[in-house]
Design an enzyme around this catalytic site. Structure first.
Site, PDB file in Angstrom:
ATOM      1  N   ILE A  41       0.843  -1.205   0.000  1.00 32.28           N
ATOM      2  CA  ILE A  41       0.000   0.000   0.000  1.00 32.28           C
ATOM      3  C   ILE A  41       0.875   1.251   0.000  1.00 32.28           C
ATOM      4  O   ILE A  41       0.667   2.175  -0.794  1.00 32.28           O
ATOM      5  CB  ILE A  41      -0.943  -0.011   1.218  1.00 32.28           C
ATOM      6  CG1 ILE A  41      -1.901  -1.204   1.142  1.00 32.28           C
ATOM      7  CG2 ILE A  41      -1.727   1.292   1.308  1.00 32.28           C
ATOM      8  CD1 ILE A  41      -2.726  -1.441   2.403  1.00 32.28           C
ATOM      9  N   ALA A  59      -4.792   1.738   7.861  1.00 33.29           N
ATOM     10  CA  ALA A  59      -4.198   0.464   8.286  1.00 33.29           C
ATOM     11  C   ALA A  59      -5.132  -0.252   9.256  1.00 33.29           C
ATOM     12  O   ALA A  59      -6.019  -1.011   8.841  1.00 33.29           O
ATOM     13  CB  ALA A  59      -2.829   0.731   8.903  1.00 33.29           C
ATOM     14  N   ARG A  60      -4.945   0.009  10.524  1.00 34.46           N
ATOM     15  CA  ARG A  60      -5.818  -0.509  11.578  1.00 34.46           C
ATOM     16  C   ARG A  60      -5.904   0.552  12.659  1.00 34.46           C
ATOM     17  O   ARG A  60      -4.929   1.286  12.898  1.00 34.46           O
ATOM     18  CB  ARG A  60      -5.238  -1.804  12.189  1.00 34.46           C
ATOM     19  CG  ARG A  60      -5.316  -3.028  11.286  1.00 34.46           C
ATOM     20  CD  ARG A  60      -6.742  -3.556  11.145  1.00 34.46           C
ATOM     21  NE  ARG A  60      -6.785  -4.799  10.390  1.00 34.46           N
ATOM     22  CZ  ARG A  60      -6.979  -4.891   9.077  1.00 34.46           C
ATOM     23  NH1 ARG A  60      -7.160  -3.795   8.353  1.00 34.46           N
ATOM     24  NH2 ARG A  60      -7.008  -6.075   8.482  1.00 34.46           N
ATOM     25  N   ASP A 100     -10.228   5.718   8.057  1.00 34.83           N
ATOM     26  CA  ASP A 100     -11.022   4.625   7.467  1.00 34.83           C
ATOM     27  C   ASP A 100     -11.154   3.477   8.454  1.00 34.83           C
ATOM     28  O   ASP A 100     -12.001   2.609   8.284  1.00 34.83           O
ATOM     29  CB  ASP A 100     -10.362   4.138   6.171  1.00 34.83           C
ATOM     30  CG  ASP A 100     -11.248   3.162   5.420  1.00 34.83           C
ATOM     31  OD1 ASP A 100     -12.455   3.468   5.260  1.00 34.83           O
ATOM     32  OD2 ASP A 100     -10.768   2.090   5.016  1.00 34.83           O
ATOM     33  N   GLU A 121     -13.961  -0.874  16.219  1.00 35.97           N
ATOM     34  CA  GLU A 121     -14.623  -0.599  14.945  1.00 35.97           C
ATOM     35  C   GLU A 121     -15.947  -1.355  14.894  1.00 35.97           C
ATOM     36  O   GLU A 121     -15.923  -2.583  15.009  1.00 35.97           O
ATOM     37  CB  GLU A 121     -13.703  -1.070  13.820  1.00 35.97           C
ATOM     38  CG  GLU A 121     -13.969  -0.404  12.495  1.00 35.97           C
ATOM     39  CD  GLU A 121     -12.862  -0.728  11.503  1.00 35.97           C
ATOM     40  OE1 GLU A 121     -11.744  -0.215  11.667  1.00 35.97           O
ATOM     41  OE2 GLU A 121     -13.130  -1.541  10.615  1.00 35.97           O
ATOM     42  N   HIS A 131     -14.308   1.716   6.930  1.00 39.65           N
ATOM     43  CA  HIS A 131     -13.378   0.650   6.527  1.00 39.65           C
ATOM     44  C   HIS A 131     -13.711   0.154   5.114  1.00 39.65           C
ATOM     45  O   HIS A 131     -13.923  -1.043   4.897  1.00 39.65           O
ATOM     46  CB  HIS A 131     -13.419  -0.508   7.541  1.00 39.65           C
ATOM     47  CG  HIS A 131     -12.193  -1.366   7.494  1.00 39.65           C
ATOM     48  ND1 HIS A 131     -11.660  -1.981   8.594  1.00 39.65           N
ATOM     49  CD2 HIS A 131     -11.379  -1.719   6.463  1.00 39.65           C
ATOM     50  CE1 HIS A 131     -10.587  -2.683   8.256  1.00 39.65           C
ATOM     51  NE2 HIS A 131     -10.404  -2.540   6.942  1.00 39.65           N
TER      52      HIS A 131
HETATM   53  N1  LIG Z   1      -8.308  -0.039   5.282  1.00 38.78           N
HETATM   54  C1  LIG Z   1      -8.332  -1.145   4.571  1.00 38.78           C
HETATM   55  O1  LIG Z   1      -9.335  -1.420   3.907  1.00 38.78           O
HETATM   56  C2  LIG Z   1      -7.125  -2.065   4.518  1.00 38.78           C
HETATM   57  C3  LIG Z   1      -6.989  -2.934   3.428  1.00 38.78           C
HETATM   58  C4  LIG Z   1      -5.838  -3.705   3.299  1.00 38.78           C
HETATM   59  C5  LIG Z   1      -4.864  -3.651   4.284  1.00 38.78           C
HETATM   60  N2  LIG Z   1      -5.031  -2.846   5.369  1.00 38.78           N
HETATM   61  C6  LIG Z   1      -3.979  -2.803   6.420  1.00 38.78           C
HETATM   62  O2  LIG Z   1      -2.782  -2.299   5.846  1.00 38.78           O
HETATM   63  C7  LIG Z   1      -1.698  -3.068   6.329  1.00 38.78           C
HETATM   64  C8  LIG Z   1      -0.525  -2.977   5.357  1.00 38.78           C
HETATM   65  O3  LIG Z   1      -0.842  -3.658   4.147  1.00 38.78           O
HETATM   66  P1  LIG Z   1       0.285  -3.912   3.031  1.00 38.78           P
HETATM   67  O4  LIG Z   1      -0.343  -4.787   2.016  1.00 38.78           O
HETATM   68  O5  LIG Z   1       0.903  -2.632   2.591  1.00 38.78           O
HETATM   69  O6  LIG Z   1       1.340  -4.737   3.886  1.00 38.78           O
HETATM   70  P2  LIG Z   1       2.809  -5.190   3.489  1.00 38.78           P
HETATM   71  O7  LIG Z   1       3.013  -5.162   2.014  1.00 38.78           O
HETATM   72  O8  LIG Z   1       3.086  -6.437   4.221  1.00 38.78           O
HETATM   73  O9  LIG Z   1       3.725  -4.005   4.082  1.00 38.78           O
HETATM   74  C9  LIG Z   1       3.800  -3.719   5.433  1.00 38.78           C
HETATM   75  C10 LIG Z   1       4.786  -2.566   5.610  1.00 38.78           C
HETATM   76  O10 LIG Z   1       4.720  -2.117   6.973  1.00 38.78           O
HETATM   77  C11 LIG Z   1       6.046  -2.029   7.461  1.00 38.78           C
HETATM   78  N3  LIG Z   1       6.083  -2.188   8.911  1.00 38.78           N
HETATM   79  C12 LIG Z   1       5.867  -3.302   9.656  1.00 38.78           C
HETATM   80  N4  LIG Z   1       6.046  -3.018  10.964  1.00 38.78           N
HETATM   81  C13 LIG Z   1       6.400  -1.703  11.017  1.00 38.78           C
HETATM   82  C14 LIG Z   1       6.769  -0.833  12.084  1.00 38.78           C
HETATM   83  N5  LIG Z   1       6.812  -1.263  13.357  1.00 38.78           N
HETATM   84  N6  LIG Z   1       7.096   0.437  11.781  1.00 38.78           N
HETATM   85  C15 LIG Z   1       7.074   0.888  10.500  1.00 38.78           C
HETATM   86  N7  LIG Z   1       6.743   0.104   9.443  1.00 38.78           N
HETATM   87  C16 LIG Z   1       6.424  -1.174   9.710  1.00 38.78           C
HETATM   88  C17 LIG Z   1       6.811  -3.121   6.742  1.00 38.78           C
HETATM   89  O11 LIG Z   1       8.221  -2.866   6.840  1.00 38.78           O
HETATM   90  P3  LIG Z   1       9.317  -3.709   5.994  1.00 38.78           P
HETATM   91  O12 LIG Z   1       9.238  -3.145   4.593  1.00 38.78           O
HETATM   92  O13 LIG Z   1      10.598  -3.378   6.673  1.00 38.78           O
HETATM   93  O14 LIG Z   1       8.919  -5.152   6.089  1.00 38.78           O
HETATM   94  C18 LIG Z   1       6.245  -2.975   5.342  1.00 38.78           C
HETATM   95  O15 LIG Z   1       6.916  -1.937   4.656  1.00 38.78           O
HETATM   96  C19 LIG Z   1      -2.280  -4.469   6.496  1.00 38.78           C
HETATM   97  O16 LIG Z   1      -1.549  -5.227   7.436  1.00 38.78           O
HETATM   98  C20 LIG Z   1      -3.687  -4.190   6.974  1.00 38.78           C
HETATM   99  O17 LIG Z   1      -3.754  -4.156   8.382  1.00 38.78           O
HETATM  100  C21 LIG Z   1      -6.128  -2.052   5.502  1.00 38.78           C
END
Ligand SMILES: NC(=O)c1ccc[n+]([C@@H]2O[C@H](COP(=O)([O-])OP(=O)(O)OC[C@H]3O[C@@H](n4cnc5c(N)ncnc54)[C@H](OP(=O)(O)O)[C@@H]3O)[C@@H](O)[C@H]2O)c1
Length: 331
Positions: free
Chosen positions: A165, A243-244, A268, A273, A292
């Protein structure tokens, strides 16, 4: 995953799949056998012959703290539709490989974020004209448009979490002429030449006009935006949480909104929630709440099905699956 062997009739549990997805599954080259659990059967008690489970994270919301007797039964693989896996209990990883829907919703979410940033700067809904009275309220017929609008070019956006994202957001923000800063968990270099990394959320918040939360919900990210980060934030910060809810300390956000340190919060996601009835965010003039839904788009089911079928093909050939979740990091 390795060593699964070439399976010609993999039993697959088809919980929560749309009829179209189900048909595509049934016609998959691996010819899986689709087994439905009883409607009132919890997702963590699948039919005993199932090797693989396709499911939504929300189905795990009421999972027991302790693993059920016999877990993981015949299961070797759990594929979640969502990118977030925080609803899954730790025991679900015992004896199984868990994969997630990373990337499926990244583009719609990035577009939602750009809409939020543009709404903050261009204020189209504030200035919507419905009658001649509105012209007078906003200025007057002869002397209007006196309120200068903001703009994204030259501003900085901070992305907490530079995953699927965060990277989609970064590319769009850069196209608008914004500077893009980010944090990530690992010490790896920035995957994008135009994105500059910062060591932590506090440093990031102190430098940017818009702060977008798109990291997973883990022990490390619980209240990653807390009172100390908000106190150090650049005055007038706009926070966007896609995110969450757990990443943002709501109790700390409210006073920061009230004294204008944070000029707007586009949320969002919240914790809990939905928010309880009467929560101040429902009516706060600086809060934009959405239910959301940033992830949802007309092509969602196609993209989801494509991801599931790709992993099913890999599973049936005994190959590594994509988007495997590391239980140690929680994403
Ligand atoms: N609102 C919605 O409808 C919706 C939909 C989909 C997802 N989400 C949420 O969005 C989250 C992210 O999705 P994604 O697909 O982008 O995940 P992703 O591709 O797995 O990427 C997660 C990113 O977060 C970073 N991260 C993890 N722990 C961290 C910390 N403590 N401090 C700073 N950065 C950290 C990771 O770092 P590294 O690069 O170093 O590994 C990575 O860059 C999901 O887990 C979900 O909870 C929300």
């Amino acid at each position: 995953m390795t060593g699964a062997g070439a399976t010609t009739r993999s039993p697959v549990l088809a919980y929560h799949l749309s009829p179209e997805s189900r048909e595509q599954f049934a016609n998959h080259i691996s010819r899986p056998r689709l087994v439905d659990g009883a409607p009132d059967q919890p997702v963590w008690l699948p039919p005993p012959e199932a090797e693989a489970l396709f499911t939504f994270a929300s189905a795990w919301a009421k999972a027991p703290a302790d693993k059920p007797a016999g877990w993981p039964f015949n299961l070797r693989w759990i594929q979640l539709a969502s990118a977030g896996v925080d609803a899954l209990p730790a025991w679900a990883y015992q004896g199984t490989v868990v994969t997630c829907g990373r990337g499926i919703t990244a583009r719609p979410i990035a577009e939602y974020v750009m809409a939020a940033l543009l709404e903050k700067e261009k204020r189209i809904s504030d200035f919507r004209v419905r009658s001649v009275v509105d012209y007078r309220r906003l200025g007057n017929e002869h002397d209007w448009l006196k309120i200068p609008l903001g703009g994204l070019a030259g501003q900085a956006v901070g992305v907490v979490g530079l995953g699927s994202i965060g990277r989609e957001i970064a590319g769009r923000a850069a196209a608008f002429g914004m500077r893009v800063l980010a944090t990530r968990r690992s010490s790896s270099a920035s995957p994008l030449a135009f994105v500059t990394l910062r060591p932590d959320a506090k440093t990031l918040a102190s430098e940017v006009d818009h702060l977008v939360l798109c990291a997973p919900s883990t022990r490390e990210t619980k209240h990653i935006i807390d009172a100390s980060v908000l106190a150090a934030a650049k005055p007038g910060l706009h926070i966007v949480n896609v995110a969450r809810g757990s990443l943002l300390d709501h109790a700390a956000l409210l006073p920061a909104l009230n004294d204008s340190r944070v000029s707007m919060a586009t949320l969002d996601v919240t914790d809990p929630e939905p928010l309880p009835a009467g929560h101040p965010f429902y009516s706060h003039p600086r809060v934009r709440l959405t239910p959301h839904m940033a992830w949802y788009s007309a092509t969602h089911h196609q993209r989801l099905t494509a991801k599931l079928l790709e992993n099913l093909a890999r599973f049936s050939r005994g190959e590594e699956l994509t988007d495997v979740v590391d239980p140690a990091t929680g994403y």
